[in-house]
Motif scaffolding. Structure first.
Motif, mmCIF file in Angstrom:
data_model
loop_
_atom_site.group_PDB
_atom_site.id
_atom_site.type_symbol
_atom_site.label_atom_id
_atom_site.label_comp_id
_atom_site.label_asym_id
_atom_site.label_seq_id
_atom_site.Cartn_x
_atom_site.Cartn_y
_atom_site.Cartn_z
ATOM 1 N N ASN A 69 -13.200 9.401 -19.525
ATOM 2 C CA ASN A 69 -14.534 9.439 -20.106
ATOM 3 C C ASN A 69 -14.480 10.468 -21.228
ATOM 4 O O ASN A 69 -14.553 11.668 -20.972
ATOM 5 N N PRO A 70 -14.355 10.027 -22.491
ATOM 6 C CA PRO A 70 -14.232 10.963 -23.606
ATOM 7 C C PRO A 70 -15.568 11.520 -24.103
ATOM 8 O O PRO A 70 -15.584 12.339 -25.013
ATOM 9 N N CYS A 71 -16.659 11.090 -23.514
ATOM 10 C CA CYS A 71 -17.992 11.444 -24.006
ATOM 11 C C CYS A 71 -18.616 12.609 -23.240
ATOM 12 O O CYS A 71 -18.091 13.064 -22.236
ATOM 13 N N SER A 72 -19.786 13.009 -23.709
ATOM 14 C CA SER A 72 -20.510 14.123 -23.081
ATOM 15 C C SER A 72 -21.547 13.652 -22.061
ATOM 16 O O SER A 72 -22.297 14.449 -21.530
ATOM 17 N N GLU A 73 -21.591 12.357 -21.806
ATOM 18 C CA GLU A 73 -22.484 11.806 -20.788
ATOM 19 C C GLU A 73 -21.640 11.110 -19.721
ATOM 20 O O GLU A 73 -20.493 10.742 -19.966
ATOM 21 N N PRO A 74 -22.177 10.937 -18.520
ATOM 22 C CA PRO A 74 -21.408 10.263 -17.460
ATOM 23 C C PRO A 74 -21.065 8.826 -17.862
ATOM 24 O O PRO A 74 -21.845 8.145 -18.518
ATOM 25 N N LEU A 75 -19.874 8.397 -17.468
ATOM 26 C CA LEU A 75 -19.443 7.014 -17.646
ATOM 27 C C LEU A 75 -19.772 6.257 -16.373
ATOM 28 O O LEU A 75 -19.431 6.716 -15.276
ATOM 29 N N VAL A 76 -20.474 5.145 -16.502
ATOM 30 C CA VAL A 76 -20.829 4.337 -15.338
ATOM 31 C C VAL A 76 -20.273 2.937 -15.544
ATOM 32 O O VAL A 76 -20.573 2.264 -16.535
ATOM 33 N N LEU A 77 -19.437 2.520 -14.594
ATOM 34 C CA LEU A 77 -18.846 1.191 -14.596
ATOM 35 C C LEU A 77 -19.358 0.424 -13.393
ATOM 36 O O LEU A 77 -19.446 0.983 -12.298
ATOM 37 N N THR A 78 -19.683 -0.831 -13.579
ATOM 38 C CA THR A 78 -20.009 -1.718 -12.474
ATOM 39 C C THR A 78 -18.878 -2.720 -12.357
ATOM 40 O O THR A 78 -18.471 -3.311 -13.354
ATOM 41 N N LEU A 79 -18.372 -2.876 -11.143
ATOM 42 C CA LEU A 79 -17.266 -3.793 -10.901
ATOM 43 C C LEU A 79 -17.717 -4.903 -9.967
ATOM 44 O O LEU A 79 -18.532 -4.670 -9.065
ATOM 45 N N ALA A 80 -17.172 -6.078 -10.188
ATOM 46 C CA ALA A 80 -17.435 -7.223 -9.316
ATOM 47 C C ALA A 80 -16.114 -7.940 -9.099
ATOM 48 O O ALA A 80 -15.338 -8.127 -10.033
ATOM 49 N N ALA A 81 -15.860 -8.290 -7.846
ATOM 50 C CA ALA A 81 -14.615 -8.995 -7.507
ATOM 51 C C ALA A 81 -14.895 -10.010 -6.419
ATOM 52 O O ALA A 81 -15.810 -9.837 -5.614
ATOM 53 N N ARG A 82 -14.080 -11.041 -6.411
ATOM 54 C CA ARG A 82 -14.205 -12.043 -5.355
ATOM 55 C C ARG A 82 -13.825 -11.428 -4.024
ATOM 56 O O ARG A 82 -12.897 -10.623 -3.939
ATOM 57 N N SER A 83 -14.528 -11.836 -3.004
ATOM 58 C CA SER A 83 -14.111 -11.497 -1.653
ATOM 59 C C SER A 83 -12.959 -12.413 -1.308
ATOM 60 O O SER A 83 -12.620 -13.316 -2.067
ATOM 61 N N VAL A 84 -12.352 -12.228 -0.174
ATOM 62 C CA VAL A 84 -11.254 -13.091 0.242
ATOM 63 C C VAL A 84 -11.742 -14.530 0.230
ATOM 64 O O VAL A 84 -12.773 -14.847 0.818
ATOM 65 N N PRO A 85 -11.035 -15.439 -0.475
ATOM 66 C CA PRO A 85 -11.506 -16.827 -0.547
ATOM 67 C C PRO A 85 -11.533 -17.473 0.832
ATOM 68 O O PRO A 85 -10.591 -17.356 1.594
ATOM 69 N N THR A 86 -12.655 -18.129 1.113
ATOM 70 C CA THR A 86 -12.797 -18.781 2.413
ATOM 71 C C THR A 86 -13.198 -20.241 2.278
ATOM 72 O O THR A 86 -13.342 -20.923 3.276
ATOM 73 N N ASP A 87 -13.385 -20.713 1.045
ATOM 74 C CA ASP A 87 -13.862 -22.087 0.896
ATOM 75 C C ASP A 87 -12.714 -23.087 1.073
ATOM 76 O O ASP A 87 -11.548 -22.761 0.923
ATOM 77 N N ASP A 88 -13.049 -24.297 1.406
ATOM 78 C CA ASP A 88 -12.071 -25.347 1.651
ATOM 79 C C ASP A 88 -11.223 -25.661 0.425
ATOM 80 O O ASP A 88 -10.049 -25.964 0.548
ATOM 81 N N CYS A 89 -11.803 -25.593 -0.771
ATOM 82 C CA CYS A 89 -11.052 -25.901 -1.989
ATOM 83 C C CYS A 89 -9.887 -24.935 -2.158
ATOM 84 O O CYS A 89 -8.795 -25.335 -2.534
ATOM 85 N N SER A 90 -10.116 -23.649 -1.913
ATOM 86 C CA SER A 90 -9.045 -22.660 -2.063
ATOM 87 C C SER A 90 -7.925 -22.935 -1.066
ATOM 88 O O SER A 90 -6.759 -22.847 -1.396
ATOM 89 N N ARG A 91 -8.286 -23.298 0.157
ATOM 90 C CA ARG A 91 -7.263 -23.578 1.164
ATOM 91 C C ARG A 91 -6.469 -24.826 0.793
ATOM 92 O O ARG A 91 -5.252 -24.857 0.905
ATOM 93 N N ARG A 92 -7.154 -25.862 0.319
ATOM 94 C CA ARG A 92 -6.464 -27.094 -0.051
ATOM 95 C C ARG A 92 -5.551 -26.862 -1.250
ATOM 96 O O ARG A 92 -4.433 -27.316 -1.275
ATOM 97 N N ARG A 93 -6.035 -26.114 -2.246
ATOM 98 C CA ARG A 93 -5.243 -25.842 -3.442
ATOM 99 C C ARG A 93 -3.983 -25.065 -3.049
ATOM 100 O O ARG A 93 -2.902 -25.387 -3.493
ATOM 101 N N ALA A 94 -4.108 -24.077 -2.179
ATOM 102 C CA ALA A 94 -2.954 -23.270 -1.766
ATOM 103 C C ALA A 94 -1.949 -24.108 -0.980
ATOM 104 O O ALA A 94 -0.742 -23.920 -1.092
ATOM 105 N N SER A 95 -2.418 -25.073 -0.199
ATOM 106 C CA SER A 95 -1.505 -25.871 0.609
ATOM 107 C C SER A 95 -0.722 -26.881 -0.220
ATOM 108 O O SER A 95 0.301 -27.381 0.206
ATOM 109 N N HIS A 96 -1.190 -27.187 -1.453
ATOM 110 C CA HIS A 96 -0.513 -28.154 -2.305
ATOM 111 C C HIS A 96 0.412 -27.490 -3.318
ATOM 112 O O HIS A 96 1.093 -28.178 -4.045
ATOM 113 N N GLU A 97 0.446 -26.200 -3.361
ATOM 114 C CA GLU A 97 1.298 -25.497 -4.340
ATOM 115 C C GLU A 97 2.680 -25.293 -3.816
ATOM 116 O O GLU A 97 3.009 -25.357 -2.714
#
Length: 97
Positions: A69-97
């Motif tokens: 943080n090179p500035c004189s005020e606080p740096l605030v970051l918001t992060l968003a990430a996928r949780s562990v994939p649980t949907d059927d599409c992800s499982r099917r895609r992984a099984s075909h790779e």
């Protein structure tokens, strides 16, 4: 996080003039939004890049060493990430790779 949520969100704050060492596992799969302040990213090569408030980026796969943080005020970051994939599409895609 509630059952069924597929996205987890959290906030990172870096004080003025401070730095945070980067650990890839802590930021895995995260979309980063600079909410307030300015983020300076230092790569292992020593090169740096700055991102102002409103910037949206991901650090996945980059050779990041440290976040500043090179500035004189606080740096605030918001992060968003996928949780562990649980949907059927992800499982099917992984099984075909």
């Amino acid at each position: 996080m509630m059952p069924g949520d597929r996205v987890r969100r959290w906030t990172v704050r870096i004080d003025p003039g401070a730095a945070a060492d980067y650990t890839a596992a802590d930021w895995a799969d995260a979309l980063v939004v600079v909410e307030r302040g300015e983020l300076e990213v230092e790569c292992r090569s020593g090169q740096r890049a700055r991102f102002a408030a409103g910037a949206v980026l991901t650090l996945v796969g980059l050779p990041v060493r440290r976040l500043y943080n090179p500035c004189s005020e606080p740096l605030v970051l918001t992060l968003a990430a996928r949780s562990v994939p649980t949907d059927d599409c992800s499982r099917r895609r992984a099984s075909h790779e």
